[in-house]
Design a protein around this motif. Sequence first.
Motif, PDB file in Angstrom:
ATOM      1  N   UNK B  63       0.845  -0.717   0.176  1.00  0.00           N
ATOM      2  CA  UNK B  63      -0.010  -0.264   0.133  1.00  0.00           C
ATOM      3  C   UNK B  63       0.683   1.663  -0.427  1.00  0.00           C
ATOM      4  N   UNK B  65       4.028   1.083  -1.125  1.00  0.00           N
ATOM      5  CA  UNK B  65       4.097   1.414  -2.764  1.00  0.00           C
ATOM      6  C   UNK B  65       3.416   1.658  -3.525  1.00  0.00           C
ATOM      7  N   UNK B  66       2.335   1.217  -3.652  1.00  0.00           N
ATOM      8  CA  UNK B  66       0.227   2.648  -4.245  1.00  0.00           C
ATOM      9  C   UNK B  66       0.653   3.924  -4.050  1.00  0.00           C
ATOM     10  N   UNK B  69       3.999   5.383  -5.725  1.00  0.00           N
ATOM     11  CA  UNK B  69       3.537   5.792  -7.463  1.00  0.00           C
ATOM     12  C   UNK B  69       2.331   6.376  -7.728  1.00  0.00           C
TER      13      UNK B  69
END
Lengths: 159, 145
Positions: B63, B65-66, B69
Amino acid sequence: MSDPFLSQKDEIRKRLEGRYVGAVPHNQALNLRVVDYRPEHLSLALPYREDLVGNPETGVLHGGCITSLIDATCGGAVIMSLVAPRRIATLDLRIDYVRPALPHQEVICDAHCYKVTRHVAFVRASAHHGDKASPIATSSGTFVVFRDEGPRSEEGAST
Amino acid sequence: MTLRDAVALLRETGDFTAIQEAIPYARFMGITAELVDDEVIGRMRYSDHLVGNASVPALHGGTLGALMESTAIFKLLWHGETTAVPKTINITVEYLRGAGPEDVLARATFTRHGRRVANVRVFAYQDDPERPVAVATAHFLLVQE
């Protein structure tokens, strides 16, 4: 000669499905599914869902949920390479998107924990739509393995 | 509203609401962004389904990383010249400390913003921007074929 993995295979599946996928709320929210497992290896599937789409013009899943799939699969591959259960935490994860994902298709991640030292585990992974020879993403990650027993995590970073 | 219309609206108004509404995954994750002193700040609102370890509890690494990004993409959309959505070439996420069950914020900086490719560094933090919970470096392809 009896293979200790084969004799425990069903028990290991229960542990993966119960404690690893089932007991992790975000893995559960993504409906991650155990596809295959053997020592040092784990494959998980992320079913396609409209609410995980990143670009409605293409209908392709968002990179974020692919990251969660790869992180979860790599962590599970580390667990599949440890003799005793240990708390682990992701140190880093690199993901290369080698070709666009397709809409309306589940994504499968295959992870291999190819080396475990006393404190660190090294993992390679690839994500695809069912054809391993045609990956959408390739990945490598490292995990710290805690040799002291503690009440904390199998997933995610910790201090 | 299509994503392209939402991007065009963002460029006019500086409001990310339409972008978040146009991206199903951003709604699912509670990921949004706002302009604070002309800087794009990403936010992932805490929700129980983002947890990776219920016993700590700590947010799932994926999450974070999400969010990072997404924040990088939001910043590229705000500063970009076309309404095309940047494509992620690669992302490296480094986890520095556990993220507790509360909102996570993210701030992105362009290391290099070329015509074809952008290199973006992202910091994710909770209470203290000087103590990031995770950092990421990502490359994005900006041209559309």
